[in-house]
Design a protein around this motif. Structure first.
Motif, short mmCIF file in Angstrom:
data_model
loop_
_atom_site.label_atom_id
_atom_site.label_comp_id
_atom_site.label_asym_id
_atom_site.label_seq_id
_atom_site.Cartn_x
_atom_site.Cartn_y
_atom_site.Cartn_z
N GLY A 176 0.88 -1.29 0.06
CA GLY A 176 -0.02 0.12 0.47
C GLY A 176 0.88 1.28 -0.31
O GLY A 176 0.66 2.28 -0.01
N ALA A 177 1.86 1.20 -0.09
CA ALA A 177 2.53 2.28 -0.27
C ALA A 177 3.98 2.45 -1.26
O ALA A 177 3.92 1.06 -1.97
N ILE A 178 4.32 3.84 -2.13
CA ILE A 178 5.49 3.28 -2.45
C ILE A 178 6.72 2.91 -2.04
O ILE A 178 7.20 2.88 -1.28
N ASP A 179 7.50 2.01 -3.13
CA ASP A 179 8.95 1.61 -2.15
C ASP A 179 10.08 1.80 -2.79
O ASP A 179 10.48 1.39 -4.24
N PHE A 180 10.37 2.82 -2.26
CA PHE A 180 11.41 3.62 -2.40
C PHE A 180 13.40 2.80 -3.04
O PHE A 180 13.93 3.63 -4.17
N SER A 181 12.63 1.52 -2.40
CA SER A 181 14.13 0.51 -2.90
C SER A 181 13.93 -0.80 -3.72
O SER A 181 14.36 -0.53 -4.10
N GLN A 182 12.23 0.11 -4.60
CA GLN A 182 12.07 -0.74 -5.57
C GLN A 182 12.15 0.31 -6.95
O GLN A 182 10.87 0.55 -7.01
N GLN A 183 12.95 1.07 -7.51
CA GLN A 183 12.77 2.03 -8.52
C GLN A 183 14.08 0.83 -9.28
O GLN A 183 15.02 0.76 -9.55
N PHE A 184 13.81 1.26 -11.15
CA PHE A 184 14.25 1.24 -11.58
C PHE A 184 14.05 2.59 -12.95
O PHE A 184 13.14 3.17 -13.33
N GLU A 185 15.16 2.81 -13.27
CA GLU A 185 15.55 4.25 -14.64
C GLU A 185 16.29 3.69 -15.40
O GLU A 185 18.22 2.89 -14.84
N ARG A 186 16.13 3.24 -17.46
CA ARG A 186 17.21 3.41 -17.90
C ARG A 186 16.85 4.36 -19.26
O ARG A 186 15.79 4.57 -19.14
N THR A 187 18.02 4.44 -19.55
CA THR A 187 18.25 5.15 -21.20
C THR A 187 18.72 4.54 -21.66
O THR A 187 19.73 3.42 -21.39
N LEU A 188 18.12 3.88 -22.69
CA LEU A 188 18.58 2.55 -24.02
C LEU A 188 19.46 3.41 -24.63
O LEU A 188 19.23 4.31 -25.18
N HIS A 189 20.26 2.77 -25.40
CA HIS A 189 21.71 3.83 -26.41
C HIS A 189 21.18 3.47 -27.24
O HIS A 189 21.12 2.07 -28.14
N ARG A 190 20.68 4.36 -28.36
CA ARG A 190 19.97 5.06 -29.12
C ARG A 190 21.19 6.29 -29.82
O ARG A 190 20.42 6.98 -30.29
N PRO A 191 22.34 6.29 -30.45
CA PRO A 191 23.44 7.34 -31.16
C PRO A 191 22.57 7.57 -33.06
O PRO A 191 23.29 8.56 -32.75
N ALA A 192 21.83 6.76 -32.79
CA ALA A 192 20.98 7.59 -34.09
C ALA A 192 20.02 8.02 -34.26
O ALA A 192 19.63 8.14 -34.67
N GLN A 193 19.81 8.19 -33.17
CA GLN A 193 18.15 8.73 -32.02
C GLN A 193 18.62 10.15 -33.20
O GLN A 193 19.51 10.83 -32.56
N LYS A 194 17.73 10.72 -33.95
CA LYS A 194 18.08 12.35 -34.33
C LYS A 194 17.19 13.06 -33.25
O LYS A 194 16.35 13.18 -32.91
N THR A 195 17.92 14.27 -33.14
CA THR A 195 17.34 15.25 -31.46
C THR A 195 16.00 15.73 -32.72
O THR A 195 16.27 16.53 -33.32
N ASN A 196 15.20 16.20 -32.29
CA ASN A 196 13.97 16.34 -32.09
C ASN A 196 13.49 17.35 -31.26
O ASN A 196 13.46 16.69 -29.86
N PRO A 197 11.90 17.98 -31.00
CA PRO A 197 11.29 18.52 -29.95
C PRO A 197 11.00 17.52 -28.93
O PRO A 197 10.87 17.34 -27.92
N SER A 198 10.54 16.51 -29.51
CA SER A 198 9.28 15.20 -28.08
C SER A 198 11.26 14.08 -27.81
O SER A 198 11.41 14.70 -26.63
N VAL A 199 11.96 14.70 -28.12
CA VAL A 199 13.68 14.17 -27.75
C VAL A 199 13.87 15.18 -26.68
O VAL A 199 14.08 15.26 -24.91
N LEU A 200 13.92 16.59 -26.61
CA LEU A 200 14.91 17.72 -26.20
C LEU A 200 13.61 17.69 -25.17
O LEU A 200 14.39 18.11 -24.24
N ILE A 201 12.50 17.04 -24.90
CA ILE A 201 11.01 17.90 -23.80
C ILE A 201 11.80 16.66 -22.83
O ILE A 201 11.40 17.15 -21.67
N HIS A 202 12.69 15.54 -22.75
CA HIS A 202 12.79 14.64 -21.98
C HIS A 202 14.19 14.94 -21.43
O HIS A 202 14.45 13.90 -20.39
N GLY A 203 14.86 15.74 -21.84
CA GLY A 203 16.34 16.54 -21.77
C GLY A 203 17.86 15.40 -21.98
O GLY A 203 18.28 15.02 -21.22
N LEU A 204 16.80 14.80 -23.22
CA LEU A 204 17.81 13.47 -23.45
C LEU A 204 18.67 14.22 -24.56
O LEU A 204 17.82 13.66 -25.97
#
Length: 237
Positions: free
Chosen positions: A70-98
């Motif tokens: 019944g609560a957020i367990d902050f010991s159980q968090q997951f975060e990954r940025t995926l390797h996408r070197p060919a991804q072109k920069t566009n507004p959708s990408v920049l808004i996420h700070g990636l």
């Protein structure tokens, strides 16, 4: 070569024998149960993508957090940025700070997605506008791991109006419900931050659900199906 082997689709090249073994050891997703919402472990997920095209755009980053007891367990968090070197920069990408550097330094998609599956386990998934996340995650898993997504997805964007029928907000987004319940948000359009605030919203909704005699994943799933049918019927009149 047997006919069975010929018909069976080959796994992507990135899936080595060790990864195949880890995939084989994944637990099967559990169907909606009759235990209480509090007893259920949930995983709240948010994806940042290169755009909104379901068939062309890619998953760029993943944020997830577990709700347990019944609560957020902050010991159980997951975060990954995926390797996408060919991804072109566009507004959708920049808004996420990636930016290009972050995407070039990201984790191999197959590795990150397998680690996500291990983090999820057999738990059902919660997301805001879940059909989009479900489709994008399912396609990423198929492309990178040859894996079919089978987990139940619950859409917080459906649960909120279903439990709050007197709240009039046309096509309300996450920010609208955040404001409605007075939640404090330090950051938006970042996968981990969005997953966390969606989890906070989900806990409020679960409390409302219990007051409305919906206190199990199965009851919640059944009520959502009924609510969708009524909504479809009202739109057809």
């Amino acid at each position: 070569m047997s006919l069975f082997t010929w018909l069976r689709p080959s796994l992507p090249a990135a899936v080595d024998p060790a990864m195949r073994q880890r995939l084989a050891q994944l637990p099967k997703p559990a169907p909606p149960g009759v235990h209480s919402l509090r007893e259920q472990r949930w995983v709240v997920i948010d994806l940042e993508t290169s755009g909104l095209n379901l068939n062309r755009d890619q998953v760029l980053s993943i944020g997830a957090v577990a709700i347990e007891d019944g609560a957020i367990d902050f010991s159980q968090q997951f975060e990954r940025t995926l390797h996408r070197p060919a991804q072109k920069t566009n507004p959708s990408v920049l808004i996420h700070g990636l930016g290009p550097d972050a995407l070039a330094a990201g984790s191999a998609p197959a590795t990150a997605l397998l680690e996500l599956l291990e983090f999820i386990g057999d738990s059902p998934l919660l997301a805001f506008h879940a059909p989009f996340d479900q489709h994008m995650l399912g396609r990423a898993l198929k492309d990178s791991l040859g894996h079919r997504l089978q987990h139940s997805f619950y859409d917080v964007a459906e649960i909120a109006p279903m439990l709050n029928p007197d709240t009039v907000m046309r096509e309300a987004g996450l920010d609208d419900w955040i404001g409605h319940f007075g939640l404090q948000v330090d950051e938006r359009h970042h996968a981990s931050a969005d997953a966390q605030v969606t989890a906070e919203l989900a806990l409020i909704l679960f409390s409302q659900a219990r007051r409305q005699q919906l206190d199990s994943p199965l009851q919640l799933s059944t009520r959502l199906q009924q609510w969708r049918r009524r909504k479809a019927q009202s739109h057809s009149w």
